[in-house]
Scaffold this motif. Sequence first.
Motif, PDB file in Angstrom:
ATOM      1  N   ASN A 154       0.837  -1.192   0.000  1.00 33.84           N
ATOM      2  CA  ASN A 154       0.000   0.000   0.000  1.00 33.84           C
ATOM      3  C   ASN A 154       0.875   1.247   0.000  1.00 33.84           C
ATOM      4  N   SER A 155       0.328   2.316  -0.558  1.00 32.45           N
ATOM      5  CA  SER A 155       1.014   3.601  -0.524  1.00 32.45           C
ATOM      6  C   SER A 155       0.754   4.280   0.812  1.00 32.45           C
ATOM      7  N   ALA A 156       1.410   5.403   1.018  1.00 32.28           N
ATOM      8  CA  ALA A 156       1.265   6.098   2.291  1.00 32.28           C
ATOM      9  C   ALA A 156      -0.152   6.597   2.513  1.00 32.28           C
ATOM     10  N   ASP A 157      -0.857   7.025   1.457  1.00 36.45           N
ATOM     11  CA  ASP A 157      -2.222   7.525   1.602  1.00 36.45           C
ATOM     12  C   ASP A 157      -3.271   6.449   1.346  1.00 36.45           C
ATOM     13  N   THR A 158      -2.852   5.192   1.181  1.00 37.19           N
ATOM     14  CA  THR A 158      -3.725   4.014   1.011  1.00 37.19           C
ATOM     15  C   THR A 158      -4.632   4.098  -0.209  1.00 37.19           C
ATOM     16  N   ALA A 161      -2.419   0.741  -4.381  1.00 40.63           N
ATOM     17  CA  ALA A 161      -1.970  -0.539  -3.837  1.00 40.63           C
ATOM     18  C   ALA A 161      -1.640  -1.485  -4.991  1.00 40.63           C
ATOM     19  N   VAL A 162      -0.714  -2.381  -4.728  1.00 42.76           N
ATOM     20  CA  VAL A 162      -0.328  -3.412  -5.684  1.00 42.76           C
ATOM     21  C   VAL A 162      -0.395  -4.750  -4.964  1.00 42.76           C
ATOM     22  N   GLU A 163      -1.129  -5.696  -5.537  1.00 43.88           N
ATOM     23  CA  GLU A 163      -1.257  -7.034  -4.956  1.00 43.88           C
ATOM     24  C   GLU A 163      -0.729  -8.067  -5.947  1.00 43.88           C
ATOM     25  N   VAL A 164       0.148  -8.922  -5.472  1.00 43.08           N
ATOM     26  CA  VAL A 164       0.708 -10.014  -6.272  1.00 43.08           C
ATOM     27  C   VAL A 164       0.355 -11.314  -5.564  1.00 43.08           C
TER      28      VAL A 164
END
Length: 346
Positions: A154-158, A161-164
């Motif tokens: 997740n990025s800092a501000d949510t 996001a990247v899911e693998v």
Amino acid sequence: MMEPSPQSPNYLIQPISLSPPYLPSPSPPPPLPLEPPPPSPTPTKPNQFLSLISKRPSVSVTSEFDSESRIFFHRVSCKLFDNLAKLKFSFLNKSKREISEPQLALTSKHLSIHYDPEEQNALIKSSFDVGPMLHFKATHDVKAQQGEVAMIANSADTSYAVEVSSPVPYVGLPKATIRFPMGEVTLEEREEEEVPRTFSINGILKSPIWNGVCSAYYMDEELKLRYSYKDGAMSFIPSVSLPSNALSFAFKRRFSPSDKLSYWYNFDSNYWSAVYKHTYDKDYKFKAGYDSEVRLGWASLWVGDENGKAKTAPMKMKVQFMLQVPQDDIKSSMLMFRVKKRWDIL
């Protein structure tokens, strides 16, 4: 030779007289330092493990009956270790008093185990944070010896996001999903018989336009476009699917805070349905509608929040009465009911 002036000199700073009456008084001696108090004994922390074990677990029983299927559903829940874990046992009780489909589950924040005694199989799920912006989750089917592992960044501000994720045992390339404020895109490898491996793209895109929200859903080589316009009293939602060109729309009108009418029409099949809803309170709701596809009219009365839990309903009980009237055979109308009740034992 010049003689001194008889006048007294003009001093900028008056001379200080050192006669005894004007001598400065001696300052008192500094106080003796006080001895520091003896250190207080460090409070001993109680044994948290013993307190968790000694605390009495809370037990609740939930029963549900459906008159159409004439089946009882029972669930016994027990909160353990000060709500750190929950143990659930559920089963169905048919009309012949036979117990079927028993399920046993142990759930916690980072681990859950679901066991099926009839199949002698267990499904294990786990999830935890690896770092401040990295999350790991895994699923494993014991009997099938299959599962899936996934890592989410997740990025800092949510908002990004990247899911693998990848199946276990490993087969082909992992699936990747990218989430962003306007939607998400999934890229995965697809394998079909007599067809070489290819990549498929699925995704959802949303954007505000014309005082509404336009959405595009692409999945399995089918595109669905949907536009949703809403204001304080009305909603208009047309949609079209490509390449089938199936067109439909939904219309919702709110007459008051407690009265609402919904209508849906499919241009491809000419089927339509309508639902009227009236809420007396949060715990009382009346619905009536008609579905032209099954040629059926119905009416339903809810006592207790339709989408809520039994523990928040009055007397911790939810009741639904439903009347179904077939258009082609009114004499075969059926009145059904469903009851859900919760008891807190401990």
